[in-house]
Design a protein around this motif. Structure first.
Motif, PDB file in Angstrom:
ATOM      1  N   GLY A  55       0.783  -1.229   0.000  1.00 39.08           N
ATOM      2  CA  GLY A  55       0.000   0.000   0.000  1.00 39.08           C
ATOM      3  C   GLY A  55       0.813   1.275   0.000  1.00 39.08           C
ATOM      4  O   GLY A  55       0.243   2.356  -0.057  1.00 39.08           O
ATOM      5  N   THR A  56       2.138   1.192   0.083  1.00 37.33           N
ATOM      6  CA  THR A  56       2.950   2.403   0.093  1.00 37.33           C
ATOM      7  C   THR A  56       3.051   2.978  -1.313  1.00 37.33           C
ATOM      8  O   THR A  56       2.847   2.286  -2.304  1.00 37.33           O
ATOM      9  CB  THR A  56       4.359   2.111   0.621  1.00 37.33           C
ATOM     10  N   SER A  57       3.399   4.261  -1.417  1.00 37.82           N
ATOM     11  CA  SER A  57       3.538   4.922  -2.704  1.00 37.82           C
ATOM     12  C   SER A  57       4.714   4.352  -3.485  1.00 37.82           C
ATOM     13  O   SER A  57       5.764   4.036  -2.917  1.00 37.82           O
ATOM     14  CB  SER A  57       3.759   6.432  -2.482  1.00 37.82           C
ATOM     15  N   THR A  58       4.547   4.222  -4.782  1.00 37.35           N
ATOM     16  CA  THR A  58       5.654   3.804  -5.650  1.00 37.35           C
ATOM     17  C   THR A  58       6.444   5.003  -6.148  1.00 37.35           C
ATOM     18  O   THR A  58       7.442   4.833  -6.840  1.00 37.35           O
ATOM     19  CB  THR A  58       5.120   3.021  -6.865  1.00 37.35           C
ATOM     20  N   VAL A 107      -3.514   1.348 -19.852  1.00 34.16           N
ATOM     21  CA  VAL A 107      -3.988   1.988 -18.617  1.00 34.16           C
ATOM     22  C   VAL A 107      -4.097   0.954 -17.506  1.00 34.16           C
ATOM     23  O   VAL A 107      -3.670   1.186 -16.364  1.00 34.16           O
ATOM     24  CB  VAL A 107      -5.351   2.685 -18.855  1.00 34.16           C
ATOM     25  N   ARG A 108      -4.638  -0.208 -17.824  1.00 32.56           N
ATOM     26  CA  ARG A 108      -4.811  -1.239 -16.803  1.00 32.56           C
ATOM     27  C   ARG A 108      -3.460  -1.828 -16.369  1.00 32.56           C
ATOM     28  O   ARG A 108      -3.252  -2.141 -15.196  1.00 32.56           O
ATOM     29  CB  ARG A 108      -5.762  -2.316 -17.300  1.00 32.56           C
ATOM     30  N   LYS A 109      -2.532  -1.971 -17.307  1.00 35.48           N
ATOM     31  CA  LYS A 109      -1.200  -2.480 -16.946  1.00 35.48           C
ATOM     32  C   LYS A 109      -0.491  -1.523 -15.984  1.00 35.48           C
ATOM     33  O   LYS A 109       0.105  -1.957 -14.987  1.00 35.48           O
ATOM     34  CB  LYS A 109      -0.352  -2.674 -18.203  1.00 35.48           C
ATOM     35  N   LEU A 110      -0.551  -0.248 -16.283  1.00 33.80           N
ATOM     36  CA  LEU A 110       0.086   0.741 -15.410  1.00 33.80           C
ATOM     37  C   LEU A 110      -0.587   0.763 -14.040  1.00 33.80           C
ATOM     38  O   LEU A 110       0.077   0.907 -13.006  1.00 33.80           O
ATOM     39  CB  LEU A 110       0.043   2.120 -16.055  1.00 33.80           C
ATOM     40  N   THR A 111      -1.893   0.607 -14.034  1.00 29.98           N
ATOM     41  CA  THR A 111      -2.620   0.546 -12.768  1.00 29.98           C
ATOM     42  C   THR A 111      -2.169  -0.655 -11.946  1.00 29.98           C
ATOM     43  O   THR A 111      -1.957  -0.560 -10.732  1.00 29.98           O
ATOM     44  CB  THR A 111      -4.134   0.463 -13.027  1.00 29.98           C
ATOM     45  N   GLN A 112      -1.997  -1.791 -12.591  1.00 33.00           N
ATOM     46  CA  GLN A 112      -1.544  -3.001 -11.914  1.00 33.00           C
ATOM     47  C   GLN A 112      -0.141  -2.837 -11.345  1.00 33.00           C
ATOM     48  O   GLN A 112       0.211  -3.458 -10.338  1.00 33.00           O
ATOM     49  CB  GLN A 112      -1.578  -4.178 -12.883  1.00 33.00           C
ATOM     50  N   MET A 113       0.669  -1.998 -11.975  1.00 32.70           N
ATOM     51  CA  MET A 113       2.026  -1.744 -11.483  1.00 32.70           C
ATOM     52  C   MET A 113       2.033  -0.875 -10.232  1.00 32.70           C
ATOM     53  O   MET A 113       3.067  -0.721  -9.587  1.00 32.70           O
ATOM     54  CB  MET A 113       2.856  -1.080 -12.580  1.00 32.70           C
ATOM     55  N   GLY A 114       0.871  -0.313  -9.890  1.00 32.86           N
ATOM     56  CA  GLY A 114       0.779   0.467  -8.667  1.00 32.86           C
ATOM     57  C   GLY A 114       1.221   1.903  -8.792  1.00 32.86           C
ATOM     58  O   GLY A 114       1.612   2.521  -7.794  1.00 32.86           O
ATOM     59  N   VAL A 115       1.174   2.481 -10.008  1.00 38.30           N
ATOM     60  CA  VAL A 115       1.568   3.884 -10.167  1.00 38.30           C
ATOM     61  C   VAL A 115       0.654   4.774  -9.319  1.00 38.30           C
ATOM     62  O   VAL A 115      -0.496   4.434  -9.048  1.00 38.30           O
ATOM     63  CB  VAL A 115       1.526   4.323 -11.640  1.00 38.30           C
ATOM     64  N   ASP A 116       1.187   5.920  -8.904  1.00 39.79           N
ATOM     65  CA  ASP A 116       0.434   6.832  -8.039  1.00 39.79           C
ATOM     66  C   ASP A 116      -0.508   7.745  -8.806  1.00 39.79           C
ATOM     67  O   ASP A 116      -1.340   8.429  -8.197  1.00 39.79           O
ATOM     68  CB  ASP A 116       1.402   7.694  -7.226  1.00 39.79           C
ATOM     69  N   GLY A 117      -0.377   7.791 -10.113  1.00 42.51           N
ATOM     70  CA  GLY A 117      -1.255   8.615 -10.927  1.00 42.51           C
ATOM     71  C   GLY A 117      -1.008   8.336 -12.399  1.00 42.51           C
ATOM     72  O   GLY A 117       0.015   7.748 -12.771  1.00 42.51           O
ATOM     73  N   LEU A 118      -1.946   8.756 -13.243  1.00 42.02           N
ATOM     74  CA  LEU A 118      -1.865   8.485 -14.678  1.00 42.02           C
ATOM     75  C   LEU A 118      -2.067   9.762 -15.485  1.00 42.02           C
ATOM     76  O   LEU A 118      -2.929  10.585 -15.163  1.00 42.02           O
ATOM     77  CB  LEU A 118      -2.939   7.475 -15.090  1.00 42.02           C
ATOM     78  N   ILE A 119      -1.270   9.900 -16.546  1.00 43.44           N
ATOM     79  CA  ILE A 119      -1.453  10.942 -17.553  1.00 43.44           C
ATOM     80  C   ILE A 119      -1.777  10.227 -18.854  1.00 43.44           C
ATOM     81  O   ILE A 119      -1.019   9.355 -19.284  1.00 43.44           O
ATOM     82  CB  ILE A 119      -0.186  11.797 -17.714  1.00 43.44           C
ATOM     83  N   VAL A 120      -2.892  10.580 -19.473  1.00 40.05           N
ATOM     84  CA  VAL A 120      -3.347   9.853 -20.667  1.00 40.05           C
ATOM     85  C   VAL A 120      -3.683  10.831 -21.782  1.00 40.05           C
ATOM     86  O   VAL A 120      -4.415  11.805 -21.568  1.00 40.05           O
ATOM     87  CB  VAL A 120      -4.590   8.984 -20.356  1.00 40.05           C
ATOM     88  N   LEU A 121      -3.153  10.557 -22.963  1.00 38.27           N
ATOM     89  CA  LEU A 121      -3.603  11.226 -24.183  1.00 38.27           C
ATOM     90  C   LEU A 121      -4.710  10.351 -24.765  1.00 38.27           C
ATOM     91  O   LEU A 121      -4.434   9.317 -25.370  1.00 38.27           O
ATOM     92  CB  LEU A 121      -2.457  11.365 -25.188  1.00 38.27           C
ATOM     93  N   PRO A 122      -5.978  10.706 -24.573  1.00 41.01           N
ATOM     94  CA  PRO A 122      -7.061   9.806 -24.990  1.00 41.01           C
ATOM     95  C   PRO A 122      -7.219   9.774 -26.504  1.00 41.01           C
ATOM     96  O   PRO A 122      -7.138  10.806 -27.172  1.00 41.01           O
ATOM     97  CB  PRO A 122      -8.298  10.414 -24.314  1.00 41.01           C
ATOM     98  N   CYS A 123      -7.448   8.581 -27.035  1.00 42.98           N
ATOM     99  CA  CYS A 123      -7.609   8.466 -28.489  1.00 42.98           C
ATOM    100  C   CYS A 123      -9.077   8.556 -28.888  1.00 42.98           C
ATOM    101  O   CYS A 123      -9.394   8.570 -30.079  1.00 42.98           O
ATOM    102  CB  CYS A 123      -6.995   7.165 -28.991  1.00 42.98           C
ATOM    103  N   SER A 124      -9.981   8.612 -27.898  1.00 45.89           N
ATOM    104  CA  SER A 124     -11.409   8.714 -28.205  1.00 45.89           C
ATOM    105  C   SER A 124     -12.118   9.318 -27.004  1.00 45.89           C
ATOM    106  O   SER A 124     -11.487   9.691 -26.013  1.00 45.89           O
ATOM    107  CB  SER A 124     -11.996   7.327 -28.517  1.00 45.89           C
ATOM    108  N   LYS A 125     -13.436   9.399 -27.090  1.00 48.53           N
ATOM    109  CA  LYS A 125     -14.227   9.912 -25.975  1.00 48.53           C
ATOM    110  C   LYS A 125     -14.802   8.774 -25.128  1.00 48.53           C
ATOM    111  O   LYS A 125     -15.623   9.017 -24.246  1.00 48.53           O
ATOM    112  CB  LYS A 125     -15.347  10.813 -26.508  1.00 48.53           C
TER     113      LYS A 125
END
Length: 337
Positions: A55-58, A107-125
């Protein structure tokens, strides 16, 4: 969604669920398959980082862009590092190939890695995977370049104002109607805003303006698509012509067409892109463009993530969620004699 939730639905212990999801233990294959089916149906995301770090920050962020070879992101990542390095954070970067399924997977892979936040360039709505991250898992999220209303925090350029600047410049400089090479306006809000800015400006400048006869659509925001659209334009529009292109990479395809077919710029074809990627001023005829402060975009995206991580601060207000960066016109030889 937790292991205990899955266990309750299936009617087994949490230990059995963990065994199935980690492919170990003595469960039957039928039970293992049933547990995985329910986990998938419920949208369970195993947090690998949390499993190992309790549960600690990565101290890391995940970044999903469209293409690693997109020159737009050179300055963006410099700005991102400006903001995260002093805080001893790092980042993982992945590419979606401008494909929704790949974006969802990354997005799901990065989430599984436990990142503390996500920046996404969305390809759609499409937002299901983003809702999962931001609403259900409560992971800080920032969109870049294309916002989706004020549903998620975002950092974008003032696309509408930039389109008006480019269109007005082309019209004033050469005193002839302007056409627009647009992108997928239904999928990307930034592209749609540039299209709207063009149409509104031309409607004010030319009483004969018709979007149907003045807008051509590139299938993707790449140089080859720009070249292909230019072939279509040359069959329908007589020279001379002035063209505002949705982004610089697509504009480079138009530029390539002009060089290949010995068209003079700006006399035969006047051209303005959007973004101000590297090396445009080194072309045989430097390309006019709308400058986006890309380094500042990277800085702002990181700051928005840190603001969400700071539990001492109140949640972002609707007014603070979407930050719009100012743009400017850069006149070069492709549109300015």
């Amino acid at each position: 969604m937790t292991v205990k939730d899955i266990a309750k639905v299936v009617g087994v212990s949490a230990t059995a669920v963990s065994m199935a999801l980690n492919n170990n233990g003595s469960l039957t294959q039928a039970m293992r398959d049933e547990i995985k089916r329910v986990a998938k149906e419920l949208g369970y995301v195993p947090n690998t980082g949390a499993r190992f770090l309790r549960g600690t920050s990565t101290r890391s962020f995940g970044v999903v862009i469209n293409y690693f070879n997109n020159p737009f992101f050179h300055d963006f990542f410099i700005g991102l590092e400006d903001a995260i390095n002093p805080r001893d954070f790092s980042y993982w970067a992945t590419q979606s190939w401008d494909n929704l399924l790949t974006e969802q997977q990354q997005v799901r892979k990065l989430t599984q890695m436990g990142v503390d936040g996500l920046i996404v360039l969305p390809c759609s709505k499409e937002t299901e995977h983003l809702d999962e991250v931001y609403q259900q898992l409560n992971i800080p999220l920032v969109l870049i370049s294309h916002s989706i209303g004020d549903r998620f925090p975002a950092v974008v350029a003032d696309n509408h104002a930039g389109a008006k600047l480019a269109t007005q410049h082309l019209f004033d400089e050469l005193k002839r109607p302007v056409i627009h090479i647009a992108g997928p306006i239904g999928a990307k809000s930034g592209v749609e805003q540039r299209y709207n800015g063009f149409c509104e400006t031309m409607a004010m400048l030319d009483q004969q303006f018709s979007a149907e006869n003045s807008v051509f659509f590139a299938k993707e925001l790449r140089a080859k698509a720009g070249y292909d659209v230019m072939c279509e334009i040359m069959q329908r529009i007589p020279l001379p012509v002035s063209i505002f292109v949705v982004n610089d990479e697509t504009a480079l395809g138009v530029f390539d067409y002009c060089m290949t077919h010995n068209l003079r710029m700006p006399e035969d074809v006047a051209l303005v892109g959007f973004s101000n990627i590297d090396l445009l001023d080194t072309l045989k005829i430097p390309l006019s463009t709308i400058n986006i402060p890309k380094r500042e975009m990277g800085q702002c995206a990181a700051e928005l993530l840190f603001a969400q991580l700071d539990k001492k601060k109140p949640p972002l207000s609707a007014a603070d969620k979407v930050r719009v960066l100012p743009v400017s016109l850069i006149k070069r030889g492709s549109s300015h004699s």
